[in-house]
Design an enzyme around this catalytic site. Structure first.
Site, PDB file in Angstrom:
ATOM      1  N   SER A  72       5.562  -2.219  -2.104  1.00  0.00           N
ATOM      2  CA  SER A  72       4.909  -2.843  -3.319  1.00  0.00           C
ATOM      3  C   SER A  72       5.754  -2.239  -4.452  1.00  0.00           C
ATOM      4  CB  SER A  72       3.180  -2.203  -3.419  1.00  0.00           C
ATOM      5  OG  SER A  72       3.368  -0.597  -3.069  1.00  0.00           O
ATOM      6  N   GLU A 106      -5.207  -4.898   6.080  1.00  0.00           N
ATOM      7  CA  GLU A 106      -5.252  -5.206   4.400  1.00  0.00           C
ATOM      8  C   GLU A 106      -6.102  -6.377   4.083  1.00  0.00           C
ATOM      9  OE1 GLU A 106      -1.368  -5.188   2.290  1.00  0.00           O
ATOM     10  OE2 GLU A 106      -2.438  -5.813   0.655  1.00  0.00           O
TER      11      GLU A 106
END
Ligand code: KIV
Length: 261
Positions: free
Chosen positions: A41, A177
């Site tokens: 990320s 997720e």
């Protein structure tokens, strides 16, 4: 591998995990949470990329090694970047490079049915792997297209199957997720390895968030529903910068206290 005991389902408390991309953040987190993730990320959060597909081995090596130096107590997890584990040979070669360079306790890879052979190969080579399922950001060019999974019976069934297969093949944990609460609960109750959720409800065995989201350091305004802002660093830092600017203009800084004679 003593620390890896944290990743036993019987570990009494829910597992806590946050991302760190830099030594200063790793230093703050170390010992206060169970797992520290050098997540890819960083591509969107730190480098301003639109997605994580542009993240390279070099980026993960640099950030992974810098973070590693500061972590003494927490468990260290490192993401393998996009397209570096498409097949068994590439996956093992790149995993070895990251392990040698950054010394993480575990590597995390995004898993689909097709990638299970890669997971198995890494585990066979005695590498500790976390299987990331549900929304797998590396598959998205456009993050706006991401939608929560596990609402339909088909999605629920597929996710449970992937989680169970990950467990059978030797993954140390499953990261879920953007998965509905029902599906996260079902998976958590049906695998013996811990589930760590991001946007996947309180039913997971642990939780992970991106540190920059936690303190509102991320300039991206559109935060997903699951992000909880614990502190508005953006606001505080903006005020500090304005104050500094004012003091420079007024010649109040540097005063004698900050001057060499
Ligand atoms: O890259 C990352 O930070 C991650 C988290 C979102 C779990 O994979």
């Amino acid at each position: 591998m003593k620390k890896i005991k944290i990743l036993h389902k019987s570990f009494s408390k829910p597992i806590s995990c946050l991302t760190a991309y830099s030594p200063s953040i790793a230093n703050i987190l170390d010992g206060k949470i169970d797992l520290i993730l050098v997540g890819d990320s960083l591509g969107s959060t730190l480098y301003g990329m639109k997605n994580t597909q542009g993240v390279t081995m070099d980026m993960m090596k640099h950030h992974g090694a810098a973070v590693n130096k500061e972590i003494k107590k927490s468990l260290k997890v490192l993401d393998m970047p996009y397209k570096t584990y498409d097949n068994k040979i590439d996956a093992y070669r790149n995993a070895k490079i990251l392990l040698n360079h950054c010394k993480p306790d575990l590597l995390k890879i995004e898993i689909s049915e097709k990638k299970l052979v890669v997971l198995k190969h890494l585990v066979d080579k005695k590498i500790n792997v976390i299987s990331h399922i549900g929304v797998t950001p590396q598959s998205y060019k456009n993050f706006n297209k991401i939608k929560v999974l596990g609402r339909t019976n088909k999605e629920k069934k597929n996710l449970l199957k992937l989680a169970k297969e990950s467990e059978t093949l030797g993954a140390k944990a499953v990261l879920l997720e953007c998965v509905t609460a029902n599906t996260a609960k079902l998976i958590t109750e049906n695998v013996s390895i811990p589930t760590i959720g991001i946007g996947a409800s309180k039913y997971c065995d642990g939780q992970v968030l991106v540190f920059d989201d936690l303190i509102n350091l991320n300039i991206n305004d559109k935060k997903p529903k699951f992000v909880k802002n614990y502190f508005n660093f953006n606001k505080v830092a903006t005020n500090v910068v304005k104050k500094y600017n004012r003091e420079v203009k007024l010649k109040k800084f540097p005063s004698t206290k900050f001057t060499y004679n």
